[in-house]
Design a protein around this motif. Structure first.
Motif, PDB file in Angstrom:
ATOM      1  N   GLU A  70     -15.476 100.499 -11.267  1.00 40.70           N
ATOM      2  CA  GLU A  70     -15.331  99.046 -11.430  1.00 40.70           C
ATOM      3  C   GLU A  70     -15.292  98.333 -10.082  1.00 40.70           C
ATOM      4  OE1 GLU A  70     -12.389  97.869 -14.275  1.00 40.70           O
ATOM      5  OE2 GLU A  70     -12.826  99.562 -15.571  1.00 40.70           O
ATOM      6  N   PRO A  71     -16.387  98.430  -9.317  1.00 39.64           N
ATOM      7  CA  PRO A  71     -16.347  97.938  -7.932  1.00 39.64           C
ATOM      8  C   PRO A  71     -16.224  96.433  -7.780  1.00 39.64           C
ATOM      9  CG  PRO A  71     -18.579  98.608  -8.521  1.00 39.64           C
ATOM     10  CD  PRO A  71     -17.683  99.052  -9.636  1.00 39.64           C
ATOM     11  N   THR A  72     -16.686  95.645  -8.757  1.00 39.33           N
ATOM     12  CA  THR A  72     -16.726  94.190  -8.524  1.00 39.33           C
ATOM     13  C   THR A  72     -15.764  93.410  -9.407  1.00 39.33           C
ATOM     14  OG1 THR A  72     -18.537  93.849 -10.083  1.00 39.33           O
ATOM     15  CG2 THR A  72     -19.148  94.293  -7.806  1.00 39.33           C
ATOM     16  N   THR A  73     -14.775  94.084  -9.966  1.00 44.53           N
ATOM     17  CA  THR A  73     -13.788  93.359 -10.768  1.00 44.53           C
ATOM     18  C   THR A  73     -13.079  92.342  -9.881  1.00 44.53           C
ATOM     19  OG1 THR A  73     -13.513  95.234 -12.229  1.00 44.53           O
ATOM     20  CG2 THR A  73     -11.711  93.645 -12.191  1.00 44.53           C
ATOM     21  N   GLY A  74     -13.038  91.104 -10.323  1.00 45.11           N
ATOM     22  CA  GLY A  74     -12.366  90.054  -9.553  1.00 45.11           C
ATOM     23  C   GLY A  74     -13.259  89.356  -8.547  1.00 45.11           C
ATOM     24  N   PHE A  75     -14.532  89.709  -8.468  1.00 49.66           N
ATOM     25  CA  PHE A  75     -15.439  89.046  -7.524  1.00 49.66           C
ATOM     26  C   PHE A  75     -15.920  87.734  -8.115  1.00 49.66           C
ATOM     27  CE2 PHE A  75     -17.376  92.451  -4.567  1.00 49.66           C
ATOM     28  CZ  PHE A  75     -16.158  93.065  -4.422  1.00 49.66           C
ATOM     29  N   ASP A  76     -16.130  86.731  -7.247  1.00 55.56           N
ATOM     30  CA  ASP A  76     -16.803  85.531  -7.729  1.00 55.56           C
ATOM     31  C   ASP A  76     -18.311  85.839  -7.796  1.00 55.56           C
ATOM     32  OD1 ASP A  76     -18.182  84.828  -5.288  1.00 55.56           O
ATOM     33  OD2 ASP A  76     -16.295  84.067  -4.508  1.00 55.56           O
ATOM     34  N   PRO A  77     -19.088  85.004  -8.513  1.00 54.89           N
ATOM     35  CA  PRO A  77     -20.500  85.337  -8.728  1.00 54.89           C
ATOM     36  C   PRO A  77     -21.294  85.554  -7.441  1.00 54.89           C
ATOM     37  CG  PRO A  77     -19.838  83.584 -10.203  1.00 54.89           C
ATOM     38  CD  PRO A  77     -18.681  83.804  -9.263  1.00 54.89           C
ATOM     39  N   ALA A  78     -21.019  84.742  -6.410  1.00 54.73           N
ATOM     40  CA  ALA A  78     -21.777  84.906  -5.164  1.00 54.73           C
ATOM     41  C   ALA A  78     -21.416  86.235  -4.497  1.00 54.73           C
ATOM     42  CB  ALA A  78     -21.474  83.739  -4.223  1.00 54.73           C
ATOM     43  N   ALA A  79     -20.121  86.564  -4.496  1.00 56.19           N
ATOM     44  CA  ALA A  79     -19.685  87.823  -3.875  1.00 56.19           C
ATOM     45  C   ALA A  79     -20.282  89.009  -4.628  1.00 56.19           C
ATOM     46  CB  ALA A  79     -18.160  87.912  -3.885  1.00 56.19           C
ATOM     47  N   ARG A  80     -20.386  88.880  -5.948  1.00 50.64           N
ATOM     48  CA  ARG A  80     -20.953  89.975  -6.743  1.00 50.64           C
ATOM     49  C   ARG A  80     -22.422  90.196  -6.374  1.00 50.64           C
ATOM     50  NH1 ARG A  80     -19.067  88.991 -11.871  1.00 50.64           N
ATOM     51  NH2 ARG A  80     -17.368  90.388 -11.368  1.00 50.64           N
ATOM     52  N   ARG A  81     -23.146  89.113  -6.215  1.00 45.10           N
ATOM     53  CA  ARG A  81     -24.563  89.260  -5.842  1.00 45.10           C
ATOM     54  C   ARG A  81     -24.711  89.889  -4.465  1.00 45.10           C
ATOM     55  NH1 ARG A  81     -28.290  86.986  -9.215  1.00 45.10           N
ATOM     56  NH2 ARG A  81     -27.200  86.100 -10.987  1.00 45.10           N
ATOM     57  N   GLU A  82     -23.852  89.477  -3.531  1.00 49.29           N
ATOM     58  CA  GLU A  82     -23.910  90.083  -2.195  1.00 49.29           C
ATOM     59  C   GLU A  82     -23.590  91.565  -2.268  1.00 49.29           C
ATOM     60  OE1 GLU A  82     -21.422  88.027   0.606  1.00 49.29           O
ATOM     61  OE2 GLU A  82     -22.309  86.115   0.016  1.00 49.29           O
ATOM     62  N   PHE A  83     -22.641  91.911  -3.141  1.00 47.69           N
ATOM     63  CA  PHE A  83     -22.262  93.303  -3.305  1.00 47.69           C
ATOM     64  C   PHE A  83     -23.429  94.125  -3.866  1.00 47.69           C
ATOM     65  CE2 PHE A  83     -20.416  96.881  -5.539  1.00 47.69           C
ATOM     66  CZ  PHE A  83     -19.544  97.387  -4.585  1.00 47.69           C
ATOM     67  N   TRP A  84     -24.151  93.534  -4.800  1.00 45.86           N
ATOM     68  CA  TRP A  84     -25.317  94.233  -5.370  1.00 45.86           C
ATOM     69  C   TRP A  84     -26.335  94.545  -4.283  1.00 45.86           C
ATOM     70  CZ3 TRP A  84     -26.144  90.452 -10.094  1.00 45.86           C
ATOM     71  CH2 TRP A  84     -25.097  90.662 -11.009  1.00 45.86           C
ATOM     72  N   GLU A  85     -26.500  93.596  -3.349  1.00 52.33           N
ATOM     73  CA  GLU A  85     -27.436  93.838  -2.237  1.00 52.33           C
ATOM     74  C   GLU A  85     -26.986  95.040  -1.413  1.00 52.33           C
ATOM     75  OE1 GLU A  85     -30.437  92.772  -1.579  1.00 52.33           O
ATOM     76  OE2 GLU A  85     -30.170  91.803  -3.525  1.00 52.33           O
ATOM     77  N   LEU A  86     -25.668  95.100  -1.192  1.00 53.36           N
ATOM     78  CA  LEU A  86     -25.101  96.228  -0.438  1.00 53.36           C
ATOM     79  C   LEU A  86     -25.417  97.551  -1.146  1.00 53.36           C
ATOM     80  CD1 LEU A  86     -23.068  97.691   1.477  1.00 53.36           C
ATOM     81  CD2 LEU A  86     -21.243  96.820   0.041  1.00 53.36           C
ATOM     82  N   ILE A  87     -25.242  97.571  -2.460  1.00 57.67           N
ATOM     83  CA  ILE A  87     -25.476  98.800  -3.229  1.00 57.67           C
ATOM     84  C   ILE A  87     -26.963  99.168  -3.209  1.00 57.67           C
ATOM     85  CG2 ILE A  87     -25.299  99.848  -5.545  1.00 57.67           C
ATOM     86  CD1 ILE A  87     -22.636  99.345  -4.000  1.00 57.67           C
ATOM     87  N   ARG A  88     -27.817  98.152  -3.318  1.00 57.88           N
ATOM     88  CA  ARG A  88     -29.264  98.436  -3.269  1.00 57.88           C
ATOM     89  C   ARG A  88     -29.647  99.020  -1.905  1.00 57.88           C
ATOM     90  NH1 ARG A  88     -29.868  93.099  -5.769  1.00 57.88           N
ATOM     91  NH2 ARG A  88     -30.100  93.432  -8.007  1.00 57.88           N
ATOM     92  N   GLY A  89     -29.023  98.483  -0.864  1.00 55.44           N
ATOM     93  CA  GLY A  89     -29.281  98.992   0.491  1.00 55.44           C
ATOM     94  C   GLY A  89     -28.879 100.457   0.600  1.00 55.44           C
ATOM     95  N   LEU A  90     -27.755 100.824  -0.020  1.00 54.53           N
ATOM     96  CA  LEU A  90     -27.305 102.218   0.016  1.00 54.53           C
ATOM     97  C   LEU A  90     -28.295 103.107  -0.725  1.00 54.53           C
ATOM     98  CD1 LEU A  90     -23.482 101.802  -0.652  1.00 54.53           C
ATOM     99  CD2 LEU A  90     -24.561 102.540   1.467  1.00 54.53           C
ATOM    100  N   ARG A  91     -28.793 102.610  -1.845  1.00 50.40           N
ATOM    101  CA  ARG A  91     -29.773 103.392  -2.595  1.00 50.40           C
ATOM    102  C   ARG A  91     -31.032 103.614  -1.739  1.00 50.40           C
ATOM    103  NH1 ARG A  91     -32.057 101.892  -8.167  1.00 50.40           N
ATOM    104  NH2 ARG A  91     -31.901  99.796  -7.356  1.00 50.40           N
TER     105      ARG A  91
END
Ligand code: ATP
Length: 283
Positions: free
Chosen positions: A158-179
Protein backbone atom coordinates in the motif's frame (compact mmCIF):
# COMPACT_ATOMS: atom_id res chain seq x y z
CA UNK A 1 13.53 -23.03 -10.91
CA UNK A 2 13.44 -21.06 -14.15
CA UNK A 3 15.41 -17.85 -13.88
CA UNK A 4 12.80 -15.72 -15.66
CA UNK A 5 10.60 -15.92 -12.56
CA UNK A 6 11.33 -13.57 -9.67
CA UNK A 7 8.63 -15.15 -7.49
CA UNK A 8 7.04 -18.58 -7.58
CA UNK A 9 4.52 -19.66 -4.95
CA UNK A 10 2.51 -22.87 -4.88
CA UNK A 11 -0.10 -24.08 -2.38
CA UNK A 12 0.78 -21.40 0.21
CA UNK A 13 -1.09 -21.73 3.51
CA UNK A 14 -0.98 -19.71 6.71
CA UNK A 15 -3.37 -19.87 9.65
CA UNK A 16 -3.46 -17.77 12.78
CA UNK A 17 -5.08 -19.27 15.91
CA UNK A 18 -8.58 -18.12 14.94
CA UNK A 19 -8.20 -17.42 11.21
CA UNK A 20 -6.97 -19.02 8.00
CA UNK A 21 -5.34 -16.03 6.32
CA UNK A 22 -3.87 -17.76 3.25
CA UNK A 23 -5.62 -20.84 1.96
CA UNK A 24 -3.71 -22.56 -0.85
CA UNK A 25 -2.43 -19.63 -2.87
CA UNK A 26 -0.48 -19.89 -6.14
CA UNK A 27 1.41 -16.97 -7.67
CA UNK A 28 4.19 -16.34 -10.17
CA UNK A 29 5.82 -12.99 -10.91
CA UNK A 30 8.17 -12.67 -13.89
CA UNK A 31 11.43 -10.78 -13.66
CA UNK A 32 10.97 -7.16 -14.69
CA UNK A 33 7.22 -7.28 -14.12
CA UNK A 34 5.05 -5.03 -11.97
CA UNK A 35 2.45 -7.24 -10.31
CA UNK A 36 -0.36 -5.78 -8.17
CA UNK A 37 -2.14 -7.82 -5.52
CA UNK A 38 -5.72 -6.63 -5.05
CA UNK A 39 -8.24 -7.76 -2.47
CA UNK A 40 -10.50 -6.53 0.31
CA UNK A 41 -9.33 -5.83 3.86
CA UNK A 42 -8.28 -9.05 5.53
CA UNK A 43 -7.98 -11.00 2.26
CA UNK A 44 -4.46 -12.20 3.09
CA UNK A 45 -2.33 -9.85 0.97
CA UNK A 46 0.02 -8.60 3.69
CA UNK A 47 0.40 -12.09 5.16
CA UNK A 48 1.38 -13.40 1.71
CA UNK A 49 3.78 -10.54 1.03
CA UNK A 50 5.41 -10.83 4.46
CA UNK A 51 5.98 -14.57 3.90
CA UNK A 52 7.66 -13.72 0.59
CA UNK A 53 9.79 -11.11 2.38
CA UNK A 54 10.89 -13.71 4.93
CA UNK A 55 9.21 -11.87 7.82
CA UNK A 56 6.51 -14.49 8.52
CA UNK A 57 6.60 -18.27 8.64
CA UNK A 58 4.22 -20.37 6.55
CA UNK A 59 2.33 -23.54 7.39
CA UNK A 60 2.53 -25.17 3.96
CA UNK A 61 3.41 -24.60 0.32
CA UNK A 62 6.54 -23.88 -1.65
CA UNK A 63 7.94 -20.37 -2.00
CA UNK A 64 10.80 -19.27 -4.23
CA UNK A 65 11.91 -15.64 -4.29
CA UNK A 66 14.91 -14.84 -6.52
CA UNK A 67 15.82 -18.53 -6.46
CA UNK A 68 15.78 -18.77 -2.66
CA UNK A 69 13.27 -19.94 -0.02
CA UNK A 70 12.78 -16.82 2.14
CA UNK A 71 12.23 -19.03 5.21
CA UNK A 72 15.94 -19.80 5.31
CA UNK A 73 17.45 -17.13 3.14
CA UNK A 74 21.06 -16.04 3.66
CA UNK A 75 21.94 -12.41 4.39
CA UNK A 76 23.15 -12.01 0.79
CA UNK A 77 19.55 -12.59 -0.39
CA UNK A 78 18.28 -9.73 1.78
CA UNK A 79 20.56 -7.30 -0.03
CA UNK A 80 18.81 -8.22 -3.31
CA UNK A 81 15.31 -7.47 -2.00
CA UNK A 82 13.75 -4.11 -1.13
CA UNK A 83 10.85 -3.80 1.29
CA UNK A 84 8.40 -0.99 1.95
CA UNK A 85 6.08 -2.13 4.71
CA UNK A 86 2.58 -0.79 5.36
CA UNK A 87 3.60 1.34 8.34
CA UNK A 88 5.85 4.36 8.04
CA UNK A 89 9.20 4.31 9.80
CA UNK A 90 9.82 6.80 12.64
CA UNK A 91 13.21 8.46 12.85
CA UNK A 92 12.46 11.34 15.22
CA UNK A 93 15.13 14.04 15.11
CA UNK A 94 17.19 12.53 12.30
CA UNK A 95 17.39 14.35 8.98
CA UNK A 96 16.28 12.75 5.72
CA UNK A 97 19.83 12.64 4.34
CA UNK A 98 21.17 11.12 7.57
CA UNK A 99 18.58 8.33 7.56
CA UNK A 100 19.21 7.39 3.94
CA UNK A 101 23.00 7.45 4.41
CA UNK A 102 22.64 5.37 7.56
CA UNK A 103 20.59 2.67 5.79
CA UNK A 104 22.95 2.70 2.79
CA UNK A 105 25.77 1.60 5.11
CA UNK A 106 23.96 -1.70 5.81
CA UNK A 107 24.56 -2.86 2.24
CA UNK A 108 27.68 -3.89 0.36
CA UNK A 109 26.83 -2.06 -2.88
CA UNK A 110 24.30 0.66 -2.08
CA UNK A 111 23.03 3.34 -4.42
CA UNK A 112 24.31 6.89 -3.95
CA UNK A 113 22.11 8.32 -1.14
CA UNK A 114 21.97 11.73 -2.85
CA UNK A 115 20.60 10.19 -6.07
CA UNK A 116 18.09 8.08 -4.15
CA UNK A 117 16.77 11.14 -2.32
CA UNK A 118 16.45 12.92 -5.64
CA UNK A 119 14.78 9.90 -7.26
CA UNK A 120 12.00 9.88 -4.65
CA UNK A 121 11.50 13.65 -4.98
CA UNK A 122 12.88 14.65 -1.56
CA UNK A 123 15.94 16.62 -2.73
CA UNK A 124 14.62 19.85 -1.19
CA UNK A 125 13.96 17.98 2.08
CA UNK A 126 17.37 16.33 2.46
CA UNK A 127 18.19 18.52 5.46
CA UNK A 128 14.70 18.40 6.99
CA UNK A 129 14.14 16.48 10.20
CA UNK A 130 11.96 13.46 9.43
CA UNK A 131 9.28 14.38 11.97
CA UNK A 132 8.57 17.55 9.97
CA UNK A 133 7.70 15.64 6.78
CA UNK A 134 4.12 15.32 5.54
CA UNK A 135 2.51 11.86 5.32
CA UNK A 136 3.27 11.59 1.60
CA UNK A 137 6.86 12.75 2.10
CA UNK A 138 7.37 10.16 4.88
CA UNK A 139 6.15 7.49 2.47
CA UNK A 140 8.69 8.69 -0.09
CA UNK A 141 11.37 8.31 2.54
CA UNK A 142 10.15 4.74 3.16
CA UNK A 143 10.54 4.08 -0.56
CA UNK A 144 14.03 5.63 -0.53
CA UNK A 145 15.01 3.17 2.20
CA UNK A 146 13.43 0.33 0.21
CA UNK A 147 15.54 1.07 -2.88
CA UNK A 148 18.83 2.27 -1.36
CA UNK A 149 20.23 -1.28 -1.71
CA UNK A 150 19.41 -1.25 -5.46
CA UNK A 151 17.10 -4.26 -5.10
CA UNK A 152 16.31 -6.67 -7.93
CA UNK A 153 12.87 -7.11 -6.41
CA UNK A 154 10.89 -4.47 -4.53
CA UNK A 155 7.87 -5.15 -2.31
CA UNK A 156 5.51 -2.21 -1.81
CA UNK A 157 2.64 -2.68 0.64
CA UNK A 158 0.00 0.00 0.00
CA UNK A 159 2.64 2.53 -1.04
CA UNK A 160 0.41 5.53 -1.80
CA UNK A 161 -2.15 5.44 1.00
CA UNK A 162 -2.70 9.02 2.12
CA UNK A 163 -1.17 10.63 -0.99
CA UNK A 164 -2.89 13.52 -2.69
CA UNK A 165 -3.62 12.95 -6.41
CA UNK A 166 -0.59 14.90 -7.65
CA UNK A 167 1.76 13.09 -5.25
CA UNK A 168 0.31 9.76 -6.37
CA UNK A 169 1.01 10.54 -10.01
CA UNK A 170 4.57 11.56 -9.20
CA UNK A 171 4.97 8.33 -7.27
CA UNK A 172 3.78 6.32 -10.27
CA UNK A 173 6.50 7.97 -12.34
CA UNK A 174 9.05 6.88 -9.75
CA UNK A 175 7.80 3.28 -9.93
CA UNK A 176 7.84 3.30 -13.74
CA UNK A 177 11.42 4.56 -13.62
CA UNK A 178 12.37 1.65 -11.35
CA UNK A 179 10.76 -0.79 -13.75
CA UNK A 180 12.71 0.74 -16.64
CA UNK A 181 15.90 0.12 -14.70
CA UNK A 182 14.90 -3.57 -14.48
CA UNK A 183 13.46 -3.78 -10.96
CA UNK A 184 10.69 -6.34 -10.42
CA UNK A 185 7.89 -4.95 -8.26
CA UNK A 186 5.18 -6.66 -6.23
CA UNK A 187 2.74 -4.16 -4.78
CA UNK A 188 -0.51 -4.29 -2.87
CA UNK A 189 -3.01 -1.52 -3.32
CA UNK A 190 -6.64 -0.61 -2.71
CA UNK A 191 -6.52 1.92 -5.56
CA UNK A 192 -7.77 0.27 -8.74
CA UNK A 193 -6.56 3.22 -10.78
CA UNK A 194 -3.06 2.64 -9.41
CA UNK A 195 -3.15 -1.02 -10.43
CA UNK A 196 -4.38 -0.05 -13.88
CA UNK A 197 -1.69 2.62 -14.32
CA UNK A 198 1.24 0.54 -13.08
CA UNK A 199 0.66 -3.18 -13.21
CA UNK A 200 1.52 -5.53 -16.04
CA UNK A 201 -0.68 -8.09 -14.28
CA UNK A 202 -3.01 -8.02 -11.29
CA UNK A 203 -4.06 -10.84 -8.99
CA UNK A 204 -7.29 -10.66 -6.98
CA UNK A 205 -7.17 -12.34 -3.57
CA UNK A 206 -10.25 -13.01 -1.45
CA UNK A 207 -10.39 -15.14 1.70
CA UNK A 208 -6.80 -16.25 1.21
CA UNK A 209 -7.28 -17.56 -2.32
CA UNK A 210 -6.30 -16.21 -5.72
CA UNK A 211 -9.52 -15.66 -7.67
CA UNK A 212 -7.95 -14.55 -10.95
CA UNK A 213 -4.69 -13.32 -12.42
CA UNK A 214 -4.88 -11.23 -15.59
CA UNK A 215 -3.76 -8.00 -17.21
CA UNK A 216 -5.73 -5.00 -15.89
CA UNK A 217 -7.37 -4.67 -19.31
CA UNK A 218 -8.64 -8.25 -19.42
CA UNK A 219 -9.51 -9.00 -15.77
CA UNK A 220 -12.98 -10.51 -15.44
CA UNK A 221 -13.41 -10.56 -19.23
CA UNK A 222 -13.35 -6.75 -19.33
CA UNK A 223 -11.86 -6.61 -22.82
CA UNK A 224 -14.68 -8.64 -24.33
CA UNK A 225 -17.55 -7.32 -22.19
CA UNK A 226 -20.46 -5.50 -23.81
CA UNK A 227 -20.28 -1.72 -24.01
CA UNK A 228 -22.98 0.81 -23.26
CA UNK A 229 -23.29 3.75 -25.63
CA UNK A 230 -25.11 6.82 -24.31
CA UNK A 231 -25.95 10.14 -26.00
CA UNK A 232 -28.28 13.12 -25.76
CA UNK A 233 -31.28 12.64 -28.08
CA UNK A 234 -32.86 15.60 -29.98
CA UNK A 235 -35.87 15.59 -27.60
CA UNK A 236 -33.50 16.12 -24.64
CA UNK A 237 -33.76 12.58 -23.26
CA UNK A 238 -30.69 10.38 -22.69
CA UNK A 239 -30.34 7.63 -25.31
CA UNK A 240 -28.66 4.39 -24.26
CA UNK A 241 -27.81 1.16 -26.05
CA UNK A 242 -25.95 -1.92 -24.81
CA UNK A 243 -23.93 -3.53 -27.59
CA UNK A 244 -21.08 -5.85 -28.53
CA UNK A 245 -20.22 -3.59 -31.49
CA UNK A 246 -20.09 0.00 -30.17
CA UNK A 247 -18.26 1.30 -33.24
CA UNK A 248 -21.20 0.34 -35.46
CA UNK A 249 -23.61 2.06 -33.05
CA UNK A 250 -21.49 5.23 -33.03
CA UNK A 251 -21.31 5.21 -36.85
CA UNK A 252 -25.10 4.83 -37.05
CA UNK A 253 -25.64 7.64 -34.54
CA UNK A 254 -23.17 9.87 -36.37
CA UNK A 255 -25.09 9.33 -39.60
CA UNK A 256 -28.39 10.05 -37.82
CA UNK A 257 -27.07 13.27 -36.30
CA UNK A 258 -25.21 14.25 -39.46
CA UNK A 259 -21.91 14.63 -37.56
CA UNK A 260 -21.21 15.16 -33.87
CA UNK A 261 -23.30 13.08 -31.47
CA UNK A 262 -24.16 15.21 -28.40
CA UNK A 263 -22.68 13.97 -25.08
CA UNK A 264 -21.51 10.72 -26.67
CA UNK A 265 -20.03 8.22 -24.17
CA UNK A 266 -18.94 4.64 -24.79
CA UNK A 267 -18.73 2.93 -21.43
CA UNK A 268 -17.06 -0.43 -20.83
CA UNK A 269 -16.71 -2.02 -17.39
CA UNK A 270 -13.89 -0.35 -15.44
CA UNK A 271 -11.34 -2.33 -13.47
CA UNK A 272 -13.27 -1.28 -10.37
CA UNK A 273 -16.55 -2.59 -11.87
CA UNK A 274 -15.13 -6.07 -12.54
CA UNK A 275 -13.18 -6.14 -9.27
CA UNK A 276 -16.24 -5.31 -7.17
CA UNK A 277 -18.28 -7.91 -9.03
CA UNK A 278 -15.60 -10.52 -8.39
CA UNK A 279 -15.33 -9.66 -4.71
CA UNK A 280 -19.12 -9.45 -4.35
CA UNK A 281 -19.48 -12.92 -5.79
CA UNK A 282 -17.32 -14.15 -2.92
CA UNK A 283 -19.28 -12.66 -0.06
P1 ATP B 1 -5.61 -5.15 4.41
O1 ATP B 1 -6.04 -4.84 3.01
O2 ATP B 1 -6.60 -4.71 5.42
O3 ATP B 1 -4.19 -4.74 4.72
P2 ATP B 1 -4.74 -7.91 3.97
O4 ATP B 1 -5.33 -8.49 2.72
O5 ATP B 1 -3.34 -7.44 3.89
O6 ATP B 1 -5.69 -6.78 4.53
P3 ATP B 1 -3.83 -9.62 6.14
O7 ATP B 1 -3.23 -8.51 6.92
O8 ATP B 1 -2.92 -10.57 5.47
O9 ATP B 1 -4.89 -9.06 5.08
O10 ATP B 1 -4.82 -10.41 7.13
C1 ATP B 1 -5.49 -11.59 6.75
C2 ATP B 1 -6.28 -12.10 7.95
O11 ATP B 1 -5.36 -12.60 8.93
C3 ATP B 1 -7.11 -11.04 8.63
O12 ATP B 1 -8.32 -11.62 9.07
C4 ATP B 1 -6.27 -10.63 9.83
O13 ATP B 1 -7.08 -10.20 10.90
C5 ATP B 1 -5.55 -11.92 10.16
N1 ATP B 1 -4.21 -11.65 10.74
C6 ATP B 1 -3.22 -10.99 10.14
N2 ATP B 1 -2.12 -10.96 10.95
C7 ATP B 1 -2.45 -11.63 12.07
C8 ATP B 1 -1.75 -11.95 13.29
N3 ATP B 1 -0.49 -11.58 13.48
N4 ATP B 1 -2.42 -12.66 14.22
C9 ATP B 1 -3.69 -13.06 14.03
N5 ATP B 1 -4.42 -12.79 12.93
C10 ATP B 1 -3.80 -12.08 11.96
Amino acid sequence: MTSDLAISVSGLRKSYPDKTAVDGLDLTVARGEIFALLGPNGAGKTTTVEILEGFRTRDAGTVDVLGVDPADAPLSWRTRVGVVLQGTGEFDELKVGEVVRHFARFYPEPADPVSVIEQVGLADKADARTHTLSGGQKRRLDVALGIVNRPELLFLDEPTTGFDPAARREFWELIRGLRESGTTILLTTHYLEEAEELADRVGVIAAGRMLEVATPASLGGRNTASATVTWRAPDGSLGSERTDSPTAVVQRLSAEFGGEVPELVVHRPTLEDVYLKMIGAQS
